[in-house]
Write an enzyme that holds these catalytic residues in place. Structure first.
Site, PDB file in Angstrom:
ATOM      1  N   HIS A 162     -14.167  -3.987 -89.338  1.00 52.84           N
ATOM      2  CA  HIS A 162     -13.971  -5.343 -88.798  1.00 52.84           C
ATOM      3  C   HIS A 162     -15.282  -6.004 -88.423  1.00 52.84           C
ATOM      4  O   HIS A 162     -15.327  -7.197 -88.166  1.00 52.84           O
ATOM      5  CB  HIS A 162     -13.050  -5.281 -87.577  1.00 52.84           C
ATOM      6  CG  HIS A 162     -11.639  -4.924 -87.936  1.00 52.84           C
ATOM      7  ND1 HIS A 162     -10.626  -5.838 -87.930  1.00 52.84           N
ATOM      8  CD2 HIS A 162     -11.094  -3.756 -88.361  1.00 52.84           C
ATOM      9  CE1 HIS A 162      -9.502  -5.244 -88.302  1.00 52.84           C
ATOM     10  NE2 HIS A 162      -9.758  -3.977 -88.574  1.00 52.84           N
ATOM     11  N   ASP A 369     -21.339 -11.913 -86.188  1.00 51.95           N
ATOM     12  CA  ASP A 369     -19.918 -11.642 -85.967  1.00 51.95           C
ATOM     13  C   ASP A 369     -19.296 -11.253 -87.301  1.00 51.95           C
ATOM     14  O   ASP A 369     -19.579 -11.893 -88.323  1.00 51.95           O
ATOM     15  CB  ASP A 369     -19.231 -12.914 -85.424  1.00 51.95           C
ATOM     16  CG  ASP A 369     -18.005 -12.598 -84.557  1.00 51.95           C
ATOM     17  OD1 ASP A 369     -17.354 -11.568 -84.811  1.00 51.95           O
ATOM     18  OD2 ASP A 369     -17.716 -13.387 -83.643  1.00 51.95           O
TER      19      ASP A 369
HETATM   20  P1  ADP Z   1     -13.669 -10.166 -81.378  1.00 52.91           P
HETATM   21  O1  ADP Z   1     -12.810  -9.383 -82.308  1.00 52.91           O
HETATM   22  O2  ADP Z   1     -15.120  -9.825 -81.475  1.00 52.91           O
HETATM   23  O3  ADP Z   1     -13.219 -10.151 -79.959  1.00 52.91           O
HETATM   24  P2  ADP Z   1     -12.507 -12.546 -82.659  1.00 52.91           P
HETATM   25  O4  ADP Z   1     -12.844 -13.987 -82.450  1.00 52.91           O
HETATM   26  O5  ADP Z   1     -12.431 -12.135 -84.078  1.00 52.91           O
HETATM   27  O6  ADP Z   1     -13.577 -11.713 -81.838  1.00 52.91           O
HETATM   28  O7  ADP Z   1     -11.113 -12.216 -82.014  1.00 52.91           O
HETATM   29  C1  ADP Z   1     -10.858 -12.473 -80.666  1.00 52.91           C
HETATM   30  C2  ADP Z   1      -9.349 -12.530 -80.443  1.00 52.91           C
HETATM   31  O8  ADP Z   1      -9.113 -12.487 -79.030  1.00 52.91           O
HETATM   32  C3  ADP Z   1      -8.738 -13.843 -80.936  1.00 52.91           C
HETATM   33  O9  ADP Z   1      -7.488 -13.593 -81.514  1.00 52.91           O
HETATM   34  C4  ADP Z   1      -8.619 -14.676 -79.666  1.00 52.91           C
HETATM   35  O10 ADP Z   1      -7.500 -15.548 -79.671  1.00 52.91           O
HETATM   36  C5  ADP Z   1      -8.441 -13.646 -78.597  1.00 52.91           C
HETATM   37  N1  ADP Z   1      -9.066 -14.128 -77.335  1.00 52.91           N
HETATM   38  C6  ADP Z   1     -10.351 -14.454 -77.141  1.00 52.91           C
HETATM   39  N2  ADP Z   1     -10.558 -14.888 -75.883  1.00 52.91           N
HETATM   40  C7  ADP Z   1      -9.366 -14.846 -75.271  1.00 52.91           C
HETATM   41  C8  ADP Z   1      -8.908 -15.148 -73.943  1.00 52.91           C
HETATM   42  N3  ADP Z   1      -9.724 -15.572 -72.973  1.00 52.91           N
HETATM   43  N4  ADP Z   1      -7.612 -14.973 -73.679  1.00 52.91           N
HETATM   44  C9  ADP Z   1      -6.785 -14.515 -74.621  1.00 52.91           C
HETATM   45  N5  ADP Z   1      -7.152 -14.206 -75.875  1.00 52.91           N
HETATM   46  C10 ADP Z   1      -8.420 -14.352 -76.204  1.00 52.91           C
HETATM   47  C1  G6P Z   2     -13.780  -6.102 -81.712  1.00 58.79           C
HETATM   48  C2  G6P Z   2     -13.812  -4.782 -82.463  1.00 58.79           C
HETATM   49  C3  G6P Z   2     -12.534  -3.987 -82.177  1.00 58.79           C
HETATM   50  C4  G6P Z   2     -12.344  -3.834 -80.685  1.00 58.79           C
HETATM   51  C5  G6P Z   2     -12.349  -5.213 -80.008  1.00 58.79           C
HETATM   52  C6  G6P Z   2     -12.228  -5.131 -78.485  1.00 58.79           C
HETATM   53  O1  G6P Z   2     -12.755  -6.861 -82.209  1.00 58.79           O
HETATM   54  O2  G6P Z   2     -13.971  -5.028 -83.852  1.00 58.79           O
HETATM   55  O3  G6P Z   2     -12.608  -2.708 -82.791  1.00 58.79           O
HETATM   56  O4  G6P Z   2     -11.146  -3.160 -80.400  1.00 58.79           O
HETATM   57  O5  G6P Z   2     -13.544  -5.868 -80.321  1.00 58.79           O
HETATM   58  O6  G6P Z   2     -13.183  -4.269 -77.949  1.00 58.79           O
HETATM   59  P1  G6P Z   2     -12.790  -2.968 -77.107  1.00 58.79           P
HETATM   60  O7  G6P Z   2     -14.065  -2.211 -76.950  1.00 58.79           O
HETATM   61  O8  G6P Z   2     -12.268  -3.516 -75.811  1.00 58.79           O
HETATM   62  O9  G6P Z   2     -11.756  -2.223 -77.855  1.00 58.79           O
END
Ligand code: ADP
Ligand code: G6P
Length: 459
Positions: A162, A369
């Protein structure tokens, strides 16, 4: 019609974690893009999800949430420290994200990484039934595909990363690079978010693991391994539906009204140093100082979910964000006109969508990212065709969302100009761009992503 093969999903996190104690115990959805993407797939097909519940101690009892069997893997306190905080998030995470913070290499973290991967592989083999598809996820479990193959030689195994796969110049730092590659090459299919990541992988697999072949197909130990770019996406129709719901629209109108009808710039991220939150705040700060924007006209809202707080770099990022928000507000807020609203918490999906609907400009400015689902979610919620997405060139999403305002977030002057351009963009221009962005996401949603990947494993 034949029903599709059952899925065995293997991911570090369970899609939900248990919170609270005693009778107050409940399951709460885990953060991050991986869980957001896989939940709909499993709810559709059913299957079993093997993962960790986020705590230290023995494995939780099996559970069932949304038609999915949850099988917990337990980690000891020392494994949480050395495997999760250590090797996963202090070695691999920064190394794979362009070494934005310095990755640390500690020999005492490697054995726990092997041990935990082995535990996941054993649990996967135990849950496996003939003809199931095994789908392993992300950087925490790169050794698991080979370990599962050793236990179930005929299993069809896919691995999806991912996060970005780094270029040779960075990957080569890893003292355990060959073992990691051999672990991954136990899969039948390895998927990446972008073509660039897939190419980086093929190069190092040939150099350090003795694999041979082309950009799409490698041979090792007389087995073939397919390599593909398969960008992840979101449940587009679901977001459209939430965005259309009257209660969510009411909530969005309330938010707008509470902000005094000002133009709203929004950031939504896990509180992670890869997301470029401080740079985005500095840019907004300077725009207020230069009088290019004013608090009478604009307000910034930053929603940040707490994440990995005992891992190096995260506490510092939080402090920098909070200090900068304090500085901006101290200098520029007026009665009834706060310059930056900062929420450090997780929101429900409905509340999140209400913010997307209320936001005139969405700032997605990570330094690196894998994909960034927030960018795609914002676009899918903008059903009236307005709104502007400012998107970092260094997010995987920038490969698809070409009509966003693409920017290098380290170039603060250009970032500032781009933010002003977004705030001032004519509605006709917004609509033209948003229509293209929406059709990009609609044409390739999370169901297409999982279908393409599962077909490749099933092939
Ligand atoms: P990462 O996987 O690095 O966290 P992404 O943008 O790909 O970044 O995915 C983040 C996910 O978490 C998205 O589906 C988003 O809607 C959710 N998210 C991010 N911030 C919040 C928040 N404050 N409350 C609820 N959901 C959140
Ligand atoms: C990113 C990573 C995931 C991970 C998530 C939340 O989306 O690609 O593998 O699960 O962040 O991070 P955490 O360390 O809380 O699992």
């Amino acid at each position: 019609m034949k029903s599709p093969p059952r899925l065995v999903v293997v991911a570090n996190r369970l899609p939900a974690s248990r919170v609270g104690h005693g009778p107050g115990i409940r399951w709460e959805r885990s953060p991050g893009g991986l869980v957001s993407a896989m939940s709909p797939v499993l709810e559709d097909r059913g299957g079993v999800w093997i993962g960790w519940d986020g705590g230290a101690g023995p494995a939780p009892r099996p559970g069932r949430v949304g038609g999915v069997d949850l099988r917990g893997v337990g980690l000891s306190r020392s494994e949480v420290e050395k495997y999760y905080h250590g090797f996963c998030n202090t070695t691999l995470w920064p190394l794979y994200h362009d070494a934005i913070v310095n990755p640390e290499f500690h020999r005492s973290w490697w054995e726990p990484y092997i041990d935990v991967n082995r535990r996941f592989a054993t649990a996967a083999a135990r849950a496996y039934r003939r003809n199931n598809l095994v789908w392993v996820h992300d950087y925490q479990l790169q050794l698991a595909p080979r370990m599962i193959r050793e236990r179930k030689p005929n299993a069809r195994i896919g691995f999806f990363l991912h996060i970005p796969f780094p270029p040779d110049e960075l990957f080569a730092w890893l003292p355990w690079r060959s073992a990691i590659l051999r672990g991954l090459l136990g899969s039948d299919v390895i998927g990446f978010q972008t073509q660039a990541s897939a190419e980086n992988f093929v190069r190092v697999a040939k150099r350090y693991a003795g694999a041979e072949g082309t950009e799409r197909e490698l041979t090792i130990d007389r087995r073939t391994v397919r390599v593909m770019a398969c960008p992840i996406s979101i449940p587009a129709a679901e977001f459209e539906k939430i965005a259309a719901s009257p209660s969510v629209r009411r909530k969005a109108a309330e938010i707008k009204q509470q902000l005094g009808g000002r133009k709203m710039l929004l950031g939504v991220d896990r509180l992670d140093y890869t997301k470029g939150i401080p740079l985005r705040l500095h840019a907004f700060h300077e725009l207020l100082q230069d009088r290019k924007l004013s608090v009478h006209e604009c307000v910034m809202v930053q929603i940040a979910v707490p994440s990995r707080e005992s891992v190096p770099g995260y506490e510092e990022t939080r402090r920098e964000v909070e200090l900068t928000v304090g500085r901006i507000n101290g200098e520029f807020s007026m009665p009834g006109k706060v310059a930056v609203h900062y929420f450090r918490r997780s929101l429900s999906r409905e509340d999140l969508v209400a913010y997307y609907l209320a936001a005139d400009v969405m700032l997605v400015t990570p330094l690196r990212d894998g994909m960034n689902l927030v960018a795609k979610e914002y676009v899918m919620c903008r059903d009236d065709g307005t709104g502007v997405l400012v998107l970092s060139e260094f997010a995987g999403a920038a490969r698809e969302l070409r009509r966003a305002l693409l920017v290098n977030p380290r170039d603060v002057e250009t970032l500032k100009k781009t933010i002003v351009q977004a705030v001032r963009m004519r509605e006709s221009d917004q609509r033209m761009r948003m229509a293209m962005l929406r059709s990009n996401v609609r044409r390739h949603d999370v169901h297409d992503w999982s279908r393409a990947f599962l077909e490749a494993i099933d092939d």
